[in-house]
Design a protein around this motif. Structure first.
Motif, PDB file in Angstrom:
ATOM      1  N   GLU A  71      -0.584  -3.666 -27.832  1.00  0.00           N
ATOM      2  CA  GLU A  71      -1.574  -4.264 -27.053  1.00  0.00           C
ATOM      3  C   GLU A  71      -1.178  -5.126 -25.812  1.00  0.00           C
ATOM      4  OE1 GLU A  71      -3.747  -6.277 -30.132  1.00  0.00           O
ATOM      5  OE2 GLU A  71      -4.477  -4.369 -30.887  1.00  0.00           O
ATOM      6  N   GLN A  72      -0.425  -4.730 -24.770  1.00  0.00           N
ATOM      7  CA  GLN A  72       0.094  -5.509 -23.773  1.00  0.00           C
ATOM      8  C   GLN A  72      -0.508  -4.567 -22.660  1.00  0.00           C
ATOM      9  OE1 GLN A  72       4.166  -5.818 -25.061  1.00  0.00           O
ATOM     10  NE2 GLN A  72       3.916  -7.888 -24.097  1.00  0.00           N
ATOM     11  N   ALA A  73      -0.923  -5.260 -21.447  1.00  0.00           N
ATOM     12  CA  ALA A  73      -1.203  -4.492 -20.087  1.00  0.00           C
ATOM     13  C   ALA A  73      -0.506  -5.243 -18.852  1.00  0.00           C
ATOM     14  CB  ALA A  73      -2.555  -4.097 -20.320  1.00  0.00           C
ATOM     15  N   ILE A  74      -0.553  -4.364 -17.837  1.00  0.00           N
ATOM     16  CA  ILE A  74      -0.418  -5.115 -16.515  1.00  0.00           C
ATOM     17  C   ILE A  74      -1.510  -4.483 -15.580  1.00  0.00           C
ATOM     18  CG2 ILE A  74       2.155  -5.463 -16.629  1.00  0.00           C
ATOM     19  CD1 ILE A  74       2.387  -2.904 -15.151  1.00  0.00           C
ATOM     20  N   THR A  75      -1.689  -5.523 -14.558  1.00  0.00           N
ATOM     21  CA  THR A  75      -2.766  -4.931 -13.596  1.00  0.00           C
ATOM     22  C   THR A  75      -2.057  -4.958 -12.291  1.00  0.00           C
ATOM     23  OG1 THR A  75      -4.844  -5.305 -12.455  1.00  0.00           O
ATOM     24  CG2 THR A  75      -3.661  -7.258 -13.187  1.00  0.00           C
ATOM     25  N   CYS A  76      -2.484  -4.613 -11.237  1.00  0.00           N
ATOM     26  CA  CYS A  76      -2.058  -4.602  -9.909  1.00  0.00           C
ATOM     27  C   CYS A  76      -2.994  -5.288  -8.763  1.00  0.00           C
ATOM     28  CB  CYS A  76      -1.511  -3.242  -9.258  1.00  0.00           C
ATOM     29  SG  CYS A  76      -2.976  -1.915  -9.088  1.00  0.00           S
ATOM     30  N   ASN A  77      -2.690  -5.588  -7.566  1.00  0.00           N
ATOM     31  CA  ASN A  77      -3.553  -6.094  -6.630  1.00  0.00           C
ATOM     32  C   ASN A  77      -4.395  -5.300  -5.804  1.00  0.00           C
ATOM     33  OD1 ASN A  77      -1.657  -5.038  -5.082  1.00  0.00           O
ATOM     34  ND2 ASN A  77      -0.882  -7.015  -4.084  1.00  0.00           N
ATOM     35  N   ALA A  78      -4.473  -4.130  -6.275  1.00  0.00           N
ATOM     36  CA  ALA A  78      -5.344  -3.090  -5.553  1.00  0.00           C
ATOM     37  C   ALA A  78      -6.921  -3.468  -5.292  1.00  0.00           C
ATOM     38  CB  ALA A  78      -5.393  -1.593  -6.438  1.00  0.00           C
ATOM     39  N   SER A  79      -7.291  -3.318  -3.944  1.00  0.00           N
ATOM     40  CA  SER A  79      -8.763  -3.357  -3.903  1.00  0.00           C
ATOM     41  C   SER A  79      -9.428  -2.053  -3.362  1.00  0.00           C
ATOM     42  CB  SER A  79      -9.021  -4.750  -3.191  1.00  0.00           C
ATOM     43  OG  SER A  79      -8.368  -4.834  -2.060  1.00  0.00           O
ATOM     44  N   PHE A  80      -9.498  -2.281  -2.063  1.00  0.00           N
ATOM     45  CA  PHE A  80      -9.741  -0.970  -1.111  1.00  0.00           C
ATOM     46  C   PHE A  80      -8.457  -0.082  -1.045  1.00  0.00           C
ATOM     47  CE2 PHE A  80     -13.270  -4.104  -0.278  1.00  0.00           C
ATOM     48  CZ  PHE A  80     -14.183  -3.280  -0.309  1.00  0.00           C
ATOM     49  N   VAL A  81      -8.575   1.132  -1.351  1.00  0.00           N
ATOM     50  CA  VAL A  81      -7.505   1.898  -1.445  1.00  0.00           C
ATOM     51  C   VAL A  81      -7.460   3.160  -0.664  1.00  0.00           C
ATOM     52  CG1 VAL A  81      -5.680   3.142  -2.862  1.00  0.00           C
ATOM     53  CG2 VAL A  81      -6.739   0.935  -3.428  1.00  0.00           C
ATOM     54  N   HIS A  82      -6.932   3.430   0.388  1.00  0.00           N
ATOM     55  CA  HIS A  82      -7.114   4.752   1.161  1.00  0.00           C
ATOM     56  C   HIS A  82      -5.601   5.042   1.853  1.00  0.00           C
ATOM     57  CE1 HIS A  82      -7.825   2.596   4.825  1.00  0.00           C
ATOM     58  NE2 HIS A  82      -8.352   1.729   3.865  1.00  0.00           N
ATOM     59  N   ASP A  83      -4.509   4.897   1.255  1.00  0.00           N
ATOM     60  CA  ASP A  83      -3.409   5.211   1.877  1.00  0.00           C
ATOM     61  C   ASP A  83      -2.937   6.688   1.614  1.00  0.00           C
ATOM     62  OD1 ASP A  83      -2.809   3.028   3.132  1.00  0.00           O
ATOM     63  OD2 ASP A  83      -2.360   1.856   1.297  1.00  0.00           O
ATOM     64  N   GLY A  84      -3.451   7.537   0.897  1.00  0.00           N
ATOM     65  CA  GLY A  84      -2.903   9.044   0.684  1.00  0.00           C
ATOM     66  C   GLY A  84      -2.568   9.050  -0.574  1.00  0.00           C
ATOM     67  N   ILE A  85      -2.802  10.473  -0.936  1.00  0.00           N
ATOM     68  CA  ILE A  85      -2.571  10.658  -2.520  1.00  0.00           C
ATOM     69  C   ILE A  85      -1.058  10.357  -2.995  1.00  0.00           C
ATOM     70  CG2 ILE A  85      -1.997  12.766  -3.993  1.00  0.00           C
ATOM     71  CD1 ILE A  85      -4.453  14.113  -2.472  1.00  0.00           C
ATOM     72  N   ALA A  86      -0.856   9.800  -4.090  1.00  0.00           N
ATOM     73  CA  ALA A  86       0.407   9.244  -4.509  1.00  0.00           C
ATOM     74  C   ALA A  86       1.279   8.326  -3.901  1.00  0.00           C
ATOM     75  CB  ALA A  86       1.387  10.437  -4.769  1.00  0.00           C
ATOM     76  N   SER A  87       0.543   7.858  -2.592  1.00  0.00           N
ATOM     77  CA  SER A  87       1.239   6.576  -1.960  1.00  0.00           C
ATOM     78  C   SER A  87       1.285   5.430  -2.786  1.00  0.00           C
ATOM     79  CB  SER A  87       0.081   6.340  -0.788  1.00  0.00           C
ATOM     80  OG  SER A  87       0.572   5.211  -0.113  1.00  0.00           O
ATOM     81  N   ILE A  88       2.297   4.666  -2.554  1.00  0.00           N
ATOM     82  CA  ILE A  88       2.653   3.561  -3.145  1.00  0.00           C
ATOM     83  C   ILE A  88       2.566   2.248  -2.427  1.00  0.00           C
ATOM     84  CG2 ILE A  88       4.107   4.341  -4.894  1.00  0.00           C
ATOM     85  CD1 ILE A  88       6.587   3.487  -3.326  1.00  0.00           C
ATOM     86  N   LEU A  89       1.795   2.445  -0.893  1.00  0.00           N
ATOM     87  CA  LEU A  89       1.556   1.389  -0.006  1.00  0.00           C
ATOM     88  C   LEU A  89       0.476   0.549  -0.453  1.00  0.00           C
ATOM     89  CD1 LEU A  89       1.908   3.392   3.176  1.00  0.00           C
ATOM     90  CD2 LEU A  89       3.571   2.060   1.943  1.00  0.00           C
ATOM     91  N   GLY A  90       0.659  -0.720  -0.207  1.00  0.00           N
ATOM     92  CA  GLY A  90      -0.738  -1.597  -0.282  1.00  0.00           C
ATOM     93  C   GLY A  90      -0.930  -2.229  -1.472  1.00  0.00           C
ATOM     94  N   THR A  91      -0.167  -1.728  -2.642  1.00  0.00           N
ATOM     95  CA  THR A  91      -0.600  -2.322  -4.178  1.00  0.00           C
ATOM     96  C   THR A  91       0.725  -2.751  -4.532  1.00  0.00           C
ATOM     97  OG1 THR A  91      -0.264  -0.183  -5.149  1.00  0.00           O
ATOM     98  CG2 THR A  91      -2.728  -0.661  -4.360  1.00  0.00           C
ATOM     99  N   ASP A  92       0.644  -3.960  -5.433  1.00  0.00           N
ATOM    100  CA  ASP A  92       1.889  -3.949  -6.180  1.00  0.00           C
ATOM    101  C   ASP A  92       1.454  -4.736  -7.641  1.00  0.00           C
ATOM    102  OD1 ASP A  92       4.433  -4.728  -6.475  1.00  0.00           O
ATOM    103  OD2 ASP A  92       4.782  -6.219  -4.830  1.00  0.00           O
ATOM    104  N   SER A  93       2.435  -5.013  -8.317  1.00  0.00           N
ATOM    105  CA  SER A  93       2.039  -5.348  -9.840  1.00  0.00           C
ATOM    106  C   SER A  93       3.197  -6.053 -10.313  1.00  0.00           C
ATOM    107  CB  SER A  93       1.489  -4.168 -10.628  1.00  0.00           C
ATOM    108  OG  SER A  93       2.883  -3.426 -10.945  1.00  0.00           O
TER     109      SER A  93
END
Length: 378
Positions: free
Chosen positions: A31-53
Motif C-alpha cells: 500500500e505504497q505509492a509515488i507520484t510525479c510532477n507531470a502536469s501538461f504533457v506532450h513530449d512524445g510517446i514514451a518520452s521521459i522529458l519534463g516529468t520527475d519523481s
C-alpha cells in the motif's frame, strides 16, 4: 535500500495530442505509492522529458490516474492493478535488466548490465494507456493495453485551478468548457496562429494541427503504431573488409528503442518490433568515422510493412540498410527469402570526420541536410 531495484515514475503523451494530468500514483510494495510532477504533457510517446519523481524500490504494481485529453475535451480515470501475468513480465524484466555499455568511454569493450529504472505511463487519445520501462538508451513497451473510463468528476473541481494552484476559495473558470477554451485558445481566449508563433508557444504546432484537422482525432492511427512484426535490422557495407561497425540506434513507431555498440552488445535488440521510425548509425573506416541519420516516412513505412508481411505471412524479414562502397550513398529494403521491398521516401544524412570528435563534413543528403519525415501521432 538496493540501488539496483530503484525506479522512478514518468508520464508521456503524443506531441500533437497533449494531456493534463491532475492526479497520478504508481503503486508498489505494501500500500505504497509515488507520484510525479507531470502536469501538461506532450513530449512524445514514451518520452521521459519534463516529468520527475522520487525513486521507489522493488517494482510497480499498477497505477491510478486522472487526466484530461485536451483535444478531445474529455477527462479520464483509471485504476490499474497489474494482473498476475503482467506482474511476472514486470518482475522478470526488472530483475534481468539488459546488456548495455559504458556511456562515458567509446573505447570500452565490456558489456555493462543496465537496469530499467523508469516506469512510464503514456496516455493516448480515447483513454488508452500504454506502459513503458526505460533504461539508458533503451525502452520497451508492455503489450497489455489499459484503458481509462471517461469521467465528469473533474468538471466542478478544475474550475478552482489546476493541481499546482487549486484553491476552493478561488474560481479561475466559470465551467470546464472555459478551461478547455483557454488551453486550446478558443472562445474568448482565441489567438491566431501568428500570435502563437510569435509567443514561441509550445502549443503552436498542437493548435495548428488541431485547427487544420478541424478537431478530428485519428483514433485508429495508433493501432498501426503498436503492431509488431517479425523482422530484424541489418546494416550491410559494400566495403565490408575495411569497415568496422560502431553504433546502431533504432527507434520504433511504438516508442521502443535500443542502442547497441556492435563490438560490445550486438545482441541487445528489440524482438518482433513495431515498424521502424528512425535510425542512427556510426561506422569506422581506417581513421575516419561516418555518422548516418535515417528518418522514415510514416505513410510509406506502414503501407510497406502491411503489404510485405501480408504477402509473406509467417515469414521473418530483414530490414536491410545497404551502404555503398564509398560510404556516400545508401538504400533501404525490407527483405524476405525470395523478395524485397524498397523504401523510396527515407530521408538520410551522412557526415564524416577524422576521429570521433573531429569536425564533421556532410557527404550525402537526400533532404537538404535536414528532414521533414515525422510520425504525426508520436
Amino acid at each position: 535500500m538496493d540501488k539496483k531495484n530503484l525506479w522512478g515514475l514518468r508520464m508521456s503523451a503524443p506531441k500533437l495530442y497533449p494531456i493534463y494530468v491532475d492526479w497520478i500514483y504508481a503503486k508498489f510494495g505494501e500500500e505504497q505509492a509515488i507520484t510525479c510532477n507531470a502536469s501538461f504533457v506532450h513530449d512524445g510517446i514514451a518520452s521521459i522529458l519534463g516529468t520527475d519523481s522520487p525513486e521507489a524500490p522493488g517494482y510497480p504494481l499498477g497505477v491510478d490516474i486522472i487526466w484530461c485529453s485536451l483535444l478531445e475535451k474529455k477527462w479520464y480515470m483509471a485504476e490499474i492493478d497489474f494482473s498476475k501475468k503482467d506482474l511476472e513480465w514486470v518482475k522478470n524484466l526488472m530483475a534481468k535488466g539488459y546488456e548495455g555499455y559504458d556511456n562515458t568511454s567509446w573505447e570500452e569493450k565490456s558489456i555493462v548490465r543496465r537496469p530499467y529504472d523508469k516506469f512510464n505511463v503514456c496516455c493516448l487519445p480515447g483513454g488508452e494507456i500504454r506502459i513503458y520501462f526505460s533504461g539508458s538508451r533503451r525502452t520497451v513497451c508492455m503489450d497489455t493495453v489499459f484503458r481509462g473510463e471517461e469521467t465528469h468528476e473533474m468538471d466542478d473541481v478544475i474550475i478552482h485551478g489546476t493541481r499546482s494552484n487549486r484553491s476552493e476559495s478561488s474560481q479561475y473558470w466559470k465551467d470546464v468548457s472555459e478551461f478547455y477554451d483557454e488551453n486550446l485558445y478558443e472562445g474568448k481566449y482565441q489567438k491566431s496562429l501568428e500570435e502563437l508563433k510569435a509567443m514561441d508557444s509550445s502549443f503552436y504546432e498542437i493548435i495548428k494541427n488541431y485547427r487544420e484537422k478541424r478537431g478530428v482525432i485519428p483514433f485508429g492511427l495508433w493501432t498501426d503504431y503498436y503492431q509488431r512484426y517479425d523482422y530484424k535490422i541489418h546494416v550491410a557495407f559494400e566495403n565490408e573488409k575495411e569497415t568496422v561497425p560502431q553504433l546502431e540506434n533504432a527507434y520504433f513507431s511504438n516508442g521502443e528503442r535500443y542502442s547497441r555498440k556492435m563490438l560490445v552488445n550486438p545482441g541487445s535488440i528489440i524482438l518482433s518490433p513495431s515498424p521502424i521510425r528512425r535510425m542512427d548509425i556510426y561506422w569506422l573506416v581506417k581513421d575516419r568515422y561516418y555518422f548516418c541519420n535515417l528518418f522514415f516516412n510514416e505513410e510509406e513505412t506502414f503501407s510497406l510493412f502491411k503489404k510485405a508481411f501480408g504477402e509473406h505471412k509467417g515469414e521473418e524479414a530483414t530490414l536491410s540498410v545497404n551502404v555503398s562502397k564509398y560510404n556516400n550513398y545508401l538504400e533501404v529494403y525490407l527483405k524476405f527469402r525470395d523478395s524485397s521491398y524498397k523504401f523510396e521516401k527515407v530521408e538520410a544524412n551522412i557526415s564524416t570526420a577524422i576521429g570521433l570528435h573531429g569536425s564533421k563534413d556532410y557527404i550525402y543528403s537526400n533532404c537538404d541536410y535536414s528532414h521533414k519525415n515525422e510520425f504525426v501521432g508520436f
